[in-house]
Design an enzyme around this catalytic site. Structure first.
Site, PDB file in Angstrom:
ATOM      1  N   ASN A 165      -6.301   7.171   5.534  1.00  0.00           N
ATOM      2  CA  ASN A 165      -6.506   6.224   4.441  1.00  0.00           C
ATOM      3  C   ASN A 165      -7.170   4.936   4.905  1.00  0.00           C
ATOM      4  O   ASN A 165      -7.112   3.911   4.223  1.00  0.00           O
ATOM      5  CB  ASN A 165      -5.181   5.922   3.738  1.00  0.00           C
ATOM      6  CG  ASN A 165      -4.693   7.101   2.937  1.00  0.00           C
ATOM      7  OD1 ASN A 165      -5.466   7.990   2.583  1.00  0.00           O
ATOM      8  ND2 ASN A 165      -3.411   7.131   2.650  1.00  0.00           N
ATOM      9  N   HIS A 192       0.837  -1.209   0.000  1.00  0.00           N
ATOM     10  CA  HIS A 192       0.000   0.000   0.000  1.00  0.00           C
ATOM     11  C   HIS A 192       0.869   1.255   0.000  1.00  0.00           C
ATOM     12  O   HIS A 192       0.615   2.196  -0.742  1.00  0.00           O
ATOM     13  CB  HIS A 192      -0.944  -0.005   1.209  1.00  0.00           C
ATOM     14  CG  HIS A 192      -1.903   1.133   1.218  1.00  0.00           C
ATOM     15  ND1 HIS A 192      -1.527   2.412   1.569  1.00  0.00           N
ATOM     16  CD2 HIS A 192      -3.223   1.195   0.919  1.00  0.00           C
ATOM     17  CE1 HIS A 192      -2.585   3.207   1.488  1.00  0.00           C
ATOM     18  NE2 HIS A 192      -3.625   2.492   1.089  1.00  0.00           N
ATOM     19  N   ALA A 193       1.860   1.295   0.848  1.00  0.00           N
ATOM     20  CA  ALA A 193       2.880   2.354   0.923  1.00  0.00           C
ATOM     21  C   ALA A 193       2.385   3.688   1.481  1.00  0.00           C
ATOM     22  O   ALA A 193       3.139   4.665   1.472  1.00  0.00           O
ATOM     23  CB  ALA A 193       3.552   2.577  -0.437  1.00  0.00           C
ATOM     24  N   ASP A 194       1.142   3.747   1.961  1.00  0.00           N
ATOM     25  CA  ASP A 194       0.658   4.999   2.556  1.00  0.00           C
ATOM     26  C   ASP A 194      -0.434   4.726   3.593  1.00  0.00           C
ATOM     27  O   ASP A 194      -1.456   5.411   3.632  1.00  0.00           O
ATOM     28  CB  ASP A 194       0.136   5.943   1.462  1.00  0.00           C
ATOM     29  CG  ASP A 194      -0.032   7.371   1.949  1.00  0.00           C
ATOM     30  OD1 ASP A 194       0.592   7.740   2.965  1.00  0.00           O
ATOM     31  OD2 ASP A 194      -0.796   8.118   1.314  1.00  0.00           O
ATOM     32  N   ILE A 195      -0.193   3.734   4.437  1.00  0.00           N
ATOM     33  CA  ILE A 195      -1.163   3.424   5.492  1.00  0.00           C
ATOM     34  C   ILE A 195      -1.067   4.500   6.567  1.00  0.00           C
ATOM     35  O   ILE A 195       0.010   4.752   7.115  1.00  0.00           O
ATOM     36  CB  ILE A 195      -0.905   2.028   6.115  1.00  0.00           C
ATOM     37  CG1 ILE A 195      -1.174   0.924   5.100  1.00  0.00           C
ATOM     38  CG2 ILE A 195      -1.739   1.821   7.374  1.00  0.00           C
ATOM     39  CD1 ILE A 195      -2.620   0.747   4.708  1.00  0.00           C
TER      40      ILE A 195
END
Length: 108
Positions: free
Chosen positions: A86, A79-82
């Protein structure tokens, strides 16, 4: 921007899991790109955390987040943007991971 939108769309279309926000459709006009997504009237986790949460609520939400991330990782998706913004919640407090703009699939 167009390539980024296409990459996000293709990745999101490949994800079918109850803990991931469902993508219904995409479209574009001459100025912008649009995603038609599942609606979560519970808002995001950041706003939800402004209230005092019970141990049971924290445990249930944490477990759902872990299950969603586990599904992504089993499918080689990062995901790289938890972050709390989000993570959306339905009115039943079901977790939906969203915003796959930074996500990517690991190569085999």
């Amino acid at each position: 921007a167009r390539l980024s939108f296409i990459r996000e769309r293709k990745l999101h279309e490949s994800i079918k899991n109850r803990y991931v926000l469902q993508l219904y459709n995409t479209f574009a006009d001459e100025n912008s790109f649009y995603l038609v997504l599942e609606y979560c009237e519970g808002g995001n986790l950041r706003n939800f955390m402004k209230n005092l949460l019970s141990f049971e609520e924290v445990r249930n939400i944490s477990l759902q987040i872990a299950k969603g991330i586990s599904y992504l990782h089993k499918n080689k998706i990062v995901h790289a943007d938890i972050k709390p913004e989000n993570i959306l919640l339905t009115k039943e407090k079901e977790v939906k991971l969203c915003d796959f703009g930074s996500a990517f699939r690991l190569e085999e």
